[in-house]
Design a protein around this motif. Structure first.
Motif, mmCIF file in Angstrom:
data_model
loop_
_atom_site.group_PDB
_atom_site.id
_atom_site.type_symbol
_atom_site.label_atom_id
_atom_site.label_comp_id
_atom_site.label_asym_id
_atom_site.label_seq_id
_atom_site.Cartn_x
_atom_site.Cartn_y
_atom_site.Cartn_z
ATOM 1 N N LYS A 58 99.537 76.382 80.166
ATOM 2 C CA LYS A 58 98.894 77.694 80.181
ATOM 3 C C LYS A 58 99.164 78.435 81.484
ATOM 4 C CE LYS A 58 94.342 79.904 79.705
ATOM 5 N NZ LYS A 58 92.874 79.646 79.536
ATOM 6 N N ASP A 59 99.261 77.678 82.573
ATOM 7 C CA ASP A 59 99.494 78.283 83.887
ATOM 8 C C ASP A 59 100.977 78.474 84.204
ATOM 9 O OD1 ASP A 59 96.804 78.444 84.233
ATOM 10 O OD2 ASP A 59 96.630 76.798 85.660
ATOM 11 N N GLY A 60 101.834 78.289 83.208
ATOM 12 C CA GLY A 60 103.226 78.673 83.363
ATOM 13 C C GLY A 60 104.262 77.581 83.346
ATOM 14 N N ALA A 61 103.883 76.307 83.329
ATOM 15 C CA ALA A 61 104.866 75.228 83.302
ATOM 16 C C ALA A 61 105.527 75.160 81.923
ATOM 17 C CB ALA A 61 104.213 73.895 83.632
ATOM 18 N N VAL A 64 102.868 68.398 87.688
ATOM 19 C CA VAL A 64 103.664 69.265 86.814
ATOM 20 C C VAL A 64 103.764 70.679 87.390
ATOM 21 C CG1 VAL A 64 103.671 70.430 84.565
ATOM 22 C CG2 VAL A 64 103.350 67.959 84.687
ATOM 23 N N THR A 65 102.643 71.217 87.856
ATOM 24 C CA THR A 65 102.689 72.576 88.396
ATOM 25 C C THR A 65 103.461 72.622 89.711
ATOM 26 O OG1 THR A 65 100.487 72.247 89.384
ATOM 27 C CG2 THR A 65 100.594 73.351 87.244
ATOM 28 N N ARG A 66 103.383 71.567 90.509
ATOM 29 C CA ARG A 66 104.148 71.563 91.760
ATOM 30 C C ARG A 66 105.653 71.543 91.477
ATOM 31 N NH1 ARG A 66 103.512 68.064 97.388
ATOM 32 N NH2 ARG A 66 105.297 69.097 98.398
ATOM 33 N N TYR A 88 110.942 73.959 91.615
ATOM 34 C CA TYR A 88 112.268 73.914 90.999
ATOM 35 C C TYR A 88 112.484 75.049 90.004
ATOM 36 C CZ TYR A 88 112.835 69.649 93.537
ATOM 37 O OH TYR A 88 112.951 68.746 94.567
ATOM 38 N N ASP A 89 111.823 76.162 90.258
ATOM 39 C CA ASP A 89 112.059 77.401 89.506
ATOM 40 C C ASP A 89 111.822 77.231 88.014
ATOM 41 O OD1 ASP A 89 112.695 80.074 89.161
ATOM 42 O OD2 ASP A 89 114.858 79.699 89.032
ATOM 43 N N ARG A 90 110.670 76.652 87.705
ATOM 44 C CA ARG A 90 110.183 76.516 86.328
ATOM 45 C C ARG A 90 111.211 75.861 85.394
ATOM 46 N NH1 ARG A 90 109.223 79.603 81.570
ATOM 47 N NH2 ARG A 90 107.190 79.146 80.693
ATOM 48 N N PRO A 91 111.592 74.631 85.691
ATOM 49 C CA PRO A 91 112.537 73.932 84.811
ATOM 50 C C PRO A 91 111.872 73.499 83.514
ATOM 51 C CG PRO A 91 111.656 72.406 86.409
ATOM 52 C CD PRO A 91 111.092 73.767 86.771
ATOM 53 N N ILE A 92 112.669 73.188 82.522
ATOM 54 C CA ILE A 92 112.155 72.525 81.328
ATOM 55 C C ILE A 92 111.688 71.131 81.748
ATOM 56 C CG2 ILE A 92 112.749 71.531 79.083
ATOM 57 C CD1 ILE A 92 114.821 73.803 78.807
ATOM 58 N N ILE A 93 110.467 70.789 81.374
ATOM 59 C CA ILE A 93 109.871 69.499 81.733
ATOM 60 C C ILE A 93 109.529 68.725 80.464
ATOM 61 C CG2 ILE A 93 107.830 68.381 82.754
ATOM 62 C CD1 ILE A 93 107.791 70.642 84.837
ATOM 63 N N GLU A 94 109.786 67.453 80.479
ATOM 64 C CA GLU A 94 109.283 66.535 79.456
ATOM 65 C C GLU A 94 108.453 65.472 80.166
ATOM 66 O OE1 GLU A 94 110.323 65.990 75.975
ATOM 67 O OE2 GLU A 94 112.022 67.376 75.774
#
Length: 490
Positions: free
Chosen positions: A431-434, A377-379, A384-390
């Motif tokens: 917490k680390d930004g994802a 997830v963090t990679r 990809y410039d902090r995309p929305i992730i599900e």
């Protein structure tokens, strides 16, 4: 899904070891790593987080030839002797075509906020093209309405592997023109459901159904030709881009992504060759369809130039493949170790890959490694410039069943511990930004696990396949409390 056939098949092509997270090129091995300490008590999730479960049409619906549905490649494959463990098939599966209201009632009981489901293409277009089968449309319309009435977000996956057999008979995914047929199908769905469905996944695990279906042959349609895999993957990349644009034209406010199978990878040694091999693995196993959508070109997945001629790449395809996906779906189950294969291995990629075994092992032989969900997830967030992730899938297979003295109780403590660890590591990634917006446990129900038939149970709900009785496992009750409180110690 990143699970089904890991230890049961060798996806090895003539000329070298294949790259597959369902099979391994080398034995399970230790890397000397220690499982990291996981902070379960401190895990926190954002307000409005979508707690959910995932299912897939062929794995749960049954009703394989009712109401105008034609055979899919999985109907054909499962009815072919020797292809499925135990000669199982999905003719009935969990009978969710008839029992969907009961299943959605269970979701509501477990405080679910999101349901990831898929549509069976041959229910909508029995011949793979032409007018829609209204009975198929009506079923999914009722399904969506039932979810909304229960206060559950419908997340619809357009394609989860069940290609109409009629289209396979015409050449299947390696045939370039299939991307146009798929775009028509996606448009029909969006027109029918887009007034109520606002979150869509175009594909589920495109690497899996193209490689295992056409490259290694262990999944439907069972073809075993690496060039067919390359052609199929290119067609799917074209289909993803074209479907994205067609769906947006119909429903501009829709949030559209795809669900990608991903495994964090570590080089076997610190050598430059192993590091390069690990990057090739990441490119072709994890982001081959994501990078292409974002950049309109293929990642550096091959030794040397990509085999564009074999793929059937044409001028202008870069623009066709490009699609600014609104969100990225990640299916995570386990990690990989990769080494350079020198002149061995697959002729295009030249690496060996395997699954380590420092963590506990599930019923189907997979390592439990919660740190992996944080790593991938963090990679992806950084690349990809902090995309929305599900998180569109994550889960484990254990064989726990009802107690002999109390058939209403299914204790499965190992599954609870699996989810606690993975969710705690997901919370750390947030917490680390994802920017992770939702999590979908695989799966709501024990179901038909592709080439493994009914031999693996991933569900939060136990299904007795003799009478279709559903029994919520202890893990299901636990997950329901988590969904209600967003706390892992619920």
């Amino acid at each position: 899904m990143n699970r089904r056939t890991f230890l049961n098949y060798s996806a090895t092509l003539a000329g070298g070891a294949a790259f597959s997270r369902f099979s391994h090129a080398l034995p399970l091995a230790s890397t000397g790593a220690e499982p990291p300490v996981i902070d379960v008590a401190g895990a926190r999730f954002p307000e409005g987080f979508h707690w959910g479960t995932a299912t897939a049409s062929y794995q749960v619906e049954g009703a394989w030839k009712e109401d105008g549905k034609s055979p899919s490649i999985w109907d054909t494959f499962a009815h072919t002797t020797g292809k499925i463990k135990g000669s199982d098939n999905g003719d009935i599966a969990c009978d969710s075509y008839h029992r969907y209201k009961e299943d959605i009632a269970i979701m509501k009981q477990l405080h679910q906020k999101s349901c990831r489901f898929s549509v069976s293409w041959p229910r909508i277009q029995p011949n793979g093209s032409g007018a829609a089968n209204q009975k198929g449309i009506d079923f999914y319309s009722r399904y969506v309405d039932e979810l909304l009435a229960a206060g559950i977000r419908p997340m619809c996956t357009v394609f989860h592997w069940d290609l109409p057999q009629a289209l396979e008979d015409q050449g299947g995914w390696p045939k370039r023109d299939l991307y146009k047929r798929f775009t028509d199908y996606a448009s029909i769905l969006t027109k029918a459901l887009g007034d109520r469905v606002t979150t869509w996944a175009i594909f589920n695990e495109p690497w899996v159904f193209t490689y295992l279906g056409y490259g290694s042959g262990v999944h439907a349609p069972g073809r075993r030709n690496f060039d067919d895999f390359l052609k199929a993957a290119h067609t799917v990349n074209l289909a993803q881009g074209e479907a994205f644009r067609a769906m947006k034209a119909i429903s501009p406010k829709a949030q559209i992504g795809s669900a990608f199978s991903m495994a964090p990878v570590e080089p076997a040694t610190d050598s430059a060759a192993d590091h390069a091999a690990a990057e090739r693995f990441h490119a072709i196993n994890n982001v081959y369809f994501l990078y292409t959508a974002k950049h309109g070109k293929y990642p550096d997945a091959f030794v040397g130039e990509a085999p564009y001629e074999v793929m059937g790449f044409q001028e202008g395809d870069g623009k066709l493949m490009q699609a600014p996906l609104d969100w990225v779906g990640i299916n995570y189950y386990n990690r990989r170790i990769v080494s350079d294969a020198g002149k061995g291995g697959n002729p295009y990629t030249h690496y060996n890959e395997w699954m380590p075994a420092e963590g506990p092992i599930t019923y189907n032989g997979w390592e439990v490694w919660p740190r992996g969900i944080y790593d991938i997830v963090t990679r992806i967030s950084k690349e990809y410039d902090r995309p929305i992730i599900e998180i569109t899938e994550n889960g484990c297979a254990y064989s726990d069943g009802p107690l002999p003295e109390d058939s209403a109780k299914v204790p499965d403590a190992r599954r609870i511990e699996f989810y606690k660890g993975h969710l705690a590591e997901l919370a750390r990634a947030i917490k680390d930004g994802a920017d992770v917006r939702g999590y979908h446990a695989w799966s709501l129900l024990d179901n038909y696990e592709w080439a493994e038939g009914y031999s693996q149970r991933f569900g939060l709900v136990y299904v007795d396949f003799r009478d279709q009785r559903r029994t919520i496992k202890d893990s299901g009750h636990w997950y329901g409390r988590v969904a209600a409180t967003s706390r892992l110690e619920a």
